[in-house]
Design an enzyme around this catalytic site. Structure first.
Site, PDB file in Angstrom:
ATOM      1  N   LYS A 171       0.806  -1.222   0.000  1.00 46.91           N
ATOM      2  CA  LYS A 171       0.000   0.000   0.000  1.00 46.91           C
ATOM      3  C   LYS A 171       0.841   1.275   0.000  1.00 46.91           C
ATOM      4  O   LYS A 171       0.438   2.296   0.568  1.00 46.91           O
ATOM      5  CB  LYS A 171      -0.969   0.002   1.189  1.00 46.91           C
ATOM      6  CG  LYS A 171      -1.897  -1.203   1.203  1.00 46.91           C
ATOM      7  CD  LYS A 171      -2.812  -1.229   2.409  1.00 46.91           C
ATOM      8  CE  LYS A 171      -3.680  -2.477   2.391  1.00 46.91           C
ATOM      9  NZ  LYS A 171      -4.567  -2.577   3.551  1.00 46.91           N
ATOM     10  N   ASP A 182      -9.630  -4.301  -1.566  1.00 39.18           N
ATOM     11  CA  ASP A 182      -8.948  -3.432  -0.605  1.00 39.18           C
ATOM     12  C   ASP A 182      -8.496  -2.193  -1.370  1.00 39.18           C
ATOM     13  O   ASP A 182      -7.526  -2.226  -2.117  1.00 39.18           O
ATOM     14  CB  ASP A 182      -7.749  -4.172  -0.010  1.00 39.18           C
ATOM     15  CG  ASP A 182      -7.045  -3.375   1.081  1.00 39.18           C
ATOM     16  OD1 ASP A 182      -7.261  -2.146   1.161  1.00 39.18           O
ATOM     17  OD2 ASP A 182      -6.273  -3.979   1.845  1.00 39.18           O
TER      18      ASP A 182
END
Length: 419
Positions: A253, A329
């Site tokens: 991320k 996600d």
């Protein structure tokens, strides 16, 4: 410390919204007036913590109604049991996001209807134009050339010699056999593909790469890596100390060169061949102008900006919109939007938000929901191909709008509608 909005929700003075909640006599036929009143009092007094509310409420919806207070959000007609304990904590409602369908796109000989959840006007229309150009030219072709989720812990040793010894062992065939066996014992859905180890002082950062079937797989990889570290301790390295399971060498991320170079998740190339007449009639520009724009903007401009995997016009727009629509996600968009002609993906068709009914229905539209018993990983890989082709369409359309100087007019027309 409780989130600020929830602190406001449990202020000593009852709010007008509390009164509104108490007007509800029943939910699903259950009388909840007294129950909600008691729960609100307990939360206000501090005798009941918000994080424990779901355990004391009669239903997830009742807990949502207690938390709502100052929040002007919809909360009815939603199955909260799918989200509690899986997708969100301290739930106060849900956030509606407009969902659009840019149409169908031909990918590898099959038609797919792509869902996009977005608040950016003109995005769906732009992608739709890209679909039209690609479909009119025979469709998009995709190749998935890499598939492996990563996890990289940080392990500390008493000396650099011991750290180096551990690195050499882990990268040897003997060490790989131990680690792979531990992976298999931990999860039947997670298979170790390879391990590369970086050495810094007394620490090593082993980057585990594993197959995860149709799941995005971060949790099962983490579990398997932890099991592998325990196996190392039993095979001559009981002096290692685990500093963290996430040492950032996996770069989850966040943009990182290692993901740009080696990939993380699913790496896909999407291609189409547009004849000049389609570029002129559908995209309203020319071959030479489009090529010039791509080099000047996506290549040279990105280099001038010091881009890290951002050699594109707006890949993040399409990836984010599809991720939101399909229960992915969303933070993985950081890595998944790294592209020139390749897309580095972290996606899944089982687990997490894909269990929520609205998002699962979007995966049904794409034909990639869940997992195929005889083809583990196929649906997630196909989903990655679909996203890459959709990004290709979005890139074509936006670059063409820039090349023809139509961008501002399009946004003013589609993104400035007055109520």
């Amino acid at each position: 410390m409780e989130p600020p909005i929830l602190q406001a929700a449990v202020c000593p003075e009852p709010t007008a919204h509390h009164a509104d909640i108490l007007h509800h006599k029943s939910i699903d036929g259950q009388n909840i007036h007294d129950s909600i009143s008691t729960l609100i009092t307990d939360v206000q007094s501090g005798s009941l913590k918000l994080k424990d509310l779901d355990k004391h409420a009669h239903s997830p919806l009742e807990a949502v109604m207690v938390r709502r207070a100052l929040a002007d959000l919809p909360f009815a007609n939603y199955d909260y049991k799918d989200a509690v304990g899986r997708c969100c904590e301290n739930i106060i409602g849900y956030m509606p996001i407009p969902l659009g369908i840019p149409g169908q796109i031909l990918i590898d000989g099959a038609q797919y209807t792509i869902p996009m959840a977005t608040t950016e006007g003109a995005l769906v229309a732009s992608v739709s134009r890209g679909f039209k150009a690609i479909n009119s030219s025979g469709g998009a072709t995709t190749v998935l050339y890499s598939d492996g989720m990563t996890r990289a812990p940080c392990l500390h040793f008493p000396s650099i010699c011991r750290a180096h010894e551990a690195k050499m062992r882990m990268e040897s065939q003997v060490g790989m056999d131990v680690l792979r066996s531990a992976f298999q014992d931990s999860s039947e859905h997670c298979g170790l593909l390879n391990v590369s180890v970086s050495l810094v002082g007394n620490c090593i950062y082993p980057r585990f790469v594993a197959s995860t079937g149709d799941a995005m797989g971060m949790n099962i990889v983490t579990k398997s890596v932890r099991h592998s570290i325990s196996a190392m301790e039993k095979h001559g390295f009981d002096d290692l100390r685990l500093i963290t399971m996430s040492g950032n060498v996996r770069a989850d991320k966040k943009p990182a060169a290692i993901n740009w170079i080696e990939g993380r998740g699913k790496s896909v190339v999407a291609q189409c061949c547009l004849p000049p007449n389609i570029i002129e009639e559908v995209l309203r520009t020319s071959v030479s102008r489009l090529i010039e724009l791509n080099v000047a903007k996506n290549h040279i401009g990105s280099e001038m900006a010091g881009a890290l995997g951002g050699y594109n016009a707006h890949a993040s727009n399409i990836v984010s919109a599809i991720f939101l629509a399909t229960g992915q996600d969303i933070a993985q968009n950081v890595v998944s939007s790294q592209c020139i002609t390749t897309m580095e993906k972290s996606v899944g068709t089982i687990g997490g938000g894909t269990n929520l009914k609205p998002q699962a229905s979007m995966l049904d539209i794409l034909g990639v929901r869940g997992s195929q018993p005889d083809k583990s990983g196929h649906n997630a890989q196909q989903f990655a191909r679909i996203v890459a082709a959709a990004v290709l369409a979005g890139e074509l359309s936006l670059c063409s709008a820039l090349a023809s100087d139509d961008l501002v007019q399009s946004h003013m027309r589609l993104n400035r509608q007055k109520n």
